[in-house]
Scaffold this motif. Structure first.
Motif, mmCIF file in Angstrom:
data_model
loop_
_atom_site.group_PDB
_atom_site.id
_atom_site.type_symbol
_atom_site.label_atom_id
_atom_site.label_comp_id
_atom_site.label_asym_id
_atom_site.label_seq_id
_atom_site.Cartn_x
_atom_site.Cartn_y
_atom_site.Cartn_z
ATOM 1 N N SER A 295 -80.376 -0.227 47.693
ATOM 2 C CA SER A 295 -79.189 -0.363 46.867
ATOM 3 C C SER A 295 -78.298 0.868 46.867
ATOM 4 C CB SER A 295 -79.601 -0.671 45.418
ATOM 5 O OG SER A 295 -80.449 0.357 44.926
ATOM 6 N N ALA A 296 -78.881 2.043 47.111
ATOM 7 C CA ALA A 296 -78.082 3.259 47.056
ATOM 8 C C ALA A 296 -77.238 3.395 48.317
ATOM 9 C CB ALA A 296 -78.985 4.485 46.901
ATOM 10 N N PRO A 297 -75.978 3.809 48.194
ATOM 11 C CA PRO A 297 -75.137 3.997 49.383
ATOM 12 C C PRO A 297 -75.625 5.191 50.200
ATOM 13 C CG PRO A 297 -74.025 4.843 47.433
ATOM 14 C CD PRO A 297 -75.270 4.142 46.955
ATOM 15 N N ASP A 298 -75.349 5.123 51.509
ATOM 16 C CA ASP A 298 -75.716 6.230 52.368
ATOM 17 C C ASP A 298 -74.908 7.476 51.995
ATOM 18 O OD1 ASP A 298 -77.401 4.578 53.694
ATOM 19 O OD2 ASP A 298 -76.091 4.271 55.435
ATOM 20 N N GLU A 299 -75.512 8.631 52.173
ATOM 21 C CA GLU A 299 -74.817 9.883 51.951
ATOM 22 C C GLU A 299 -74.228 10.365 53.275
ATOM 23 O OE1 GLU A 299 -77.464 12.670 50.303
ATOM 24 O OE2 GLU A 299 -77.781 11.579 48.423
ATOM 25 N N GLU A 300 -72.963 10.810 53.203
ATOM 26 C CA GLU A 300 -72.316 11.291 54.414
ATOM 27 C C GLU A 300 -72.830 12.676 54.779
ATOM 28 O OE1 GLU A 300 -68.129 11.201 54.048
ATOM 29 O OE2 GLU A 300 -67.985 9.028 54.288
ATOM 30 N N VAL A 301 -73.093 12.870 56.044
ATOM 31 C CA VAL A 301 -73.468 14.181 56.544
ATOM 32 C C VAL A 301 -72.194 15.006 56.683
ATOM 33 C CG1 VAL A 301 -74.435 15.451 58.486
ATOM 34 C CG2 VAL A 301 -75.460 13.280 57.773
ATOM 35 N N PRO A 302 -72.161 16.241 56.156
ATOM 36 C CA PRO A 302 -70.958 17.064 56.286
ATOM 37 C C PRO A 302 -70.545 17.207 57.759
ATOM 38 C CG PRO A 302 -72.507 18.065 54.765
ATOM 39 C CD PRO A 302 -73.226 16.910 55.399
ATOM 40 N N VAL A 303 -69.240 17.108 58.000
ATOM 41 C CA VAL A 303 -68.714 17.178 59.350
ATOM 42 C C VAL A 303 -68.199 18.583 59.625
ATOM 43 C CG1 VAL A 303 -66.933 16.320 60.916
ATOM 44 C CG2 VAL A 303 -68.092 14.745 59.357
ATOM 45 N N ASP A 304 -68.586 19.144 60.748
ATOM 46 C CA ASP A 304 -68.007 20.394 61.208
ATOM 47 C C ASP A 304 -66.696 20.046 61.903
ATOM 48 O OD1 ASP A 304 -67.217 22.672 62.583
ATOM 49 O OD2 ASP A 304 -69.273 23.313 63.018
ATOM 50 N N ARG A 305 -65.589 20.141 61.170
ATOM 51 C CA ARG A 305 -64.314 19.667 61.700
ATOM 52 C C ARG A 305 -63.798 20.553 62.829
ATOM 53 N NH1 ARG A 305 -62.772 15.395 58.799
ATOM 54 N NH2 ARG A 305 -63.583 15.195 56.687
ATOM 55 N N ASP A 306 -64.126 21.839 62.796
ATOM 56 C CA ASP A 306 -63.724 22.698 63.916
ATOM 57 C C ASP A 306 -64.406 22.248 65.202
ATOM 58 O OD1 ASP A 306 -62.260 24.114 62.093
ATOM 59 O OD2 ASP A 306 -63.543 25.888 62.103
ATOM 60 N N VAL B 225 -52.285 17.596 71.601
ATOM 61 C CA VAL B 225 -53.119 18.410 70.712
ATOM 62 C C VAL B 225 -52.821 18.106 69.245
ATOM 63 C CG1 VAL B 225 -53.515 20.780 69.942
ATOM 64 C CG2 VAL B 225 -53.504 20.248 72.386
ATOM 65 N N ALA B 226 -51.551 17.938 68.907
ATOM 66 C CA ALA B 226 -51.181 17.609 67.518
ATOM 67 C C ALA B 226 -51.793 16.287 67.089
ATOM 68 C CB ALA B 226 -49.656 17.565 67.371
ATOM 69 N N LYS B 227 -51.719 15.283 67.931
ATOM 70 C CA LYS B 227 -52.310 13.976 67.595
ATOM 71 C C LYS B 227 -53.818 14.081 67.439
ATOM 72 C CE LYS B 227 -50.158 11.647 70.948
ATOM 73 N NZ LYS B 227 -49.740 10.476 71.769
ATOM 74 N N ALA B 228 -54.457 14.813 68.333
ATOM 75 C CA ALA B 228 -55.909 14.974 68.242
ATOM 76 C C ALA B 228 -56.295 15.701 66.963
ATOM 77 C CB ALA B 228 -56.430 15.735 69.466
ATOM 78 N N ALA B 229 -55.528 16.719 66.591
ATOM 79 C CA ALA B 229 -55.850 17.503 65.404
ATOM 80 C C ALA B 229 -55.763 16.665 64.134
ATOM 81 C CB ALA B 229 -54.912 18.704 65.309
ATOM 82 N N VAL B 230 -54.703 15.882 64.010
ATOM 83 C CA VAL B 230 -54.567 15.030 62.819
ATOM 84 C C VAL B 230 -55.634 13.949 62.813
ATOM 85 C CG1 VAL B 230 -53.044 13.414 61.616
ATOM 86 C CG2 VAL B 230 -52.103 15.550 62.550
ATOM 87 N N SER B 231 -55.960 13.430 63.989
ATOM 88 C CA SER B 231 -57.000 12.398 64.080
ATOM 89 C C SER B 231 -58.346 12.907 63.573
ATOM 90 C CB SER B 231 -57.137 11.911 65.520
ATOM 91 O OG SER B 231 -56.005 11.202 65.926
ATOM 92 N N VAL B 232 -58.642 14.188 63.792
ATOM 93 C CA VAL B 232 -59.888 14.755 63.302
ATOM 94 C C VAL B 232 -59.961 14.674 61.779
ATOM 95 C CG1 VAL B 232 -61.144 16.934 63.031
ATOM 96 C CG2 VAL B 232 -60.343 16.245 65.285
ATOM 97 N N LEU B 233 -58.838 14.869 61.114
ATOM 98 C CA LEU B 233 -58.832 14.804 59.650
ATOM 99 C C LEU B 233 -58.812 13.384 59.128
ATOM 100 C CD1 LEU B 233 -56.514 17.729 58.497
ATOM 101 C CD2 LEU B 233 -58.888 17.749 59.256
ATOM 102 N N THR B 234 -58.228 12.467 59.890
ATOM 103 C CA THR B 234 -58.195 11.082 59.432
ATOM 104 C C THR B 234 -59.491 10.354 59.760
ATOM 105 O OG1 THR B 234 -57.188 10.306 61.494
ATOM 106 C CG2 THR B 234 -55.705 10.983 59.714
#
Length: 310
Positions: free
Chosen positions: A50-61, A300-309
């Motif tokens: 019943s408990a939702p999965d916990e997200e693993v922290p993402v290393d965005r760099d 590069v700009a598109k890839a960078a924003v995609s990482v955050l989305t």
């Protein structure tokens, strides 16, 4: 850098300048570069059903580096990028954020910020001539106007002094009056964008200063308004990361190097995607042609924003 003539100057800065921002997403923009989805940690014990999965922290760099890998060209070209969500809800991401690059014309935003800080300190508004120069310098990237305001702020020393207030620690004004050879980093350009655009909560607060930036709300709105009315032939760069229905505010820089024939291509600004706003700075040099540099910066700009989305 190009040689556009002096454009007719826009509205007076009396309090807050409010402008109609241009739609500046090029064709095909807003298509995110695929990035690996966030992994989920399995739940344990009886609660797993019943408990939702916990997200693993993402290393965005790290995610950004992986997203950029297929875009990076062979040869002499270098690239650096820093990106952050304007609302602060998502961690930012950086790739070679402290590497130094020549600014070319993106320094014009910094020059205007320095001019506004000087005017604020003197308790005055910009003069009509200063406003005319500022409009031509930002909207049309006019070099003669940039030179006039560079001299008005005290050249490299004046820019460096303003950057202490703005929080830029890796930027150094170009020597000998060569403002286009100011050295900067993607990290510093993101700091400058934060100084201009603030946060969702403070961006349009009358009479206040953005924390740590030194720019008043009226000054921030003035700079953002000019960056939102860039000439149509300059609507490229970080605007590629925006969705087609959005508006964005940006400043680009392009400079062919006489010694090598290679190009510096830079782009900084605010873009919108999926109802959220992002600050993006992309710096590059060693590009074989202007067109190749623009394509690299946009990818590069598109890839960078995609990482955050995600």
């Amino acid at each position: 850098m190009h040689r556009n003539g002096l454009a007719a100057w826009a509205a007076l800065l009396t309090g807050t300048l409010v402008g109609t921002l241009i739609g500046c997403s090029p064709g095909g923009a807003g298509q995110p570069v695929p990035v690996a989805a966030t992994a989920s940690a399995p739940s344990s014990g009886a609660a797993s059903a019943s408990a939702p999965d916990e997200e693993v922290p993402v290393d965005r760099d790290d995610a950004l580096a992986k997203a950029l890998k297929p875009l990076l060209p062979d040869g002499d070209a270098r690239v650096s990028v820093a990106v952050a969500a304007l609302d602060g809800a998502t961690d930012g991401a950086v790739y070679h954020g402290t590497s130094a690059f020549d600014t070319a014309s993106i320094v014009k935003v910094d020059i205007l910020a320095a001019l506004l800080l000087r005017a604020q300190d003197a308790g005055r508004a910009l003069t009509a001539q200063e406003r005319a120069y500022a409009t031509a310098m930002i909207e049309n990237s006019d070099n003669a106007s940039a030179t006039a305001l560079w001299e008005a702020i005290g050249g490299a020393d004046g820019l460096d002094a303003a950057n202490l207030t703005l929080g830029l620690t890796g930027t150094s004004g170009g020597a000998g009056g060569e403002w286009g050879l100011t050295r900067t980093t993607a990290d510093d350009q993101l700091t400058l964008l934060r100084a201009v655009f603030g946060t969702e909560g403070t961006e349009s607060t009358e009479g206040t200063e953005s924390a740590g930036s030194g720019l008043s709300a009226a000054s921030r709105t003035y700079v953002a308004g000019l960056m939102g009315r860039i000439a149509s032939d300059q609507r490229w760069g970080v605007s590629a990361a925006a969705d087609s229905a959005s508006v964005c505010a940006l400043k680009n820089g392009w400079l062919p190097r006489s010694a090598t024939g290679l190009w510096d291509i830079n782009s900084v600004g605010r873009v919108s995607l999926g109802g959220r706003r992002y600050l993006v700075s992309v710096l590059s040099d060693g590009n074989a042609t202007k067109e190749a540099g623009v394509a690299l910066v946009e990818g590069v700009a598109k890839a960078a924003v995609s990482v955050l989305t995600g």
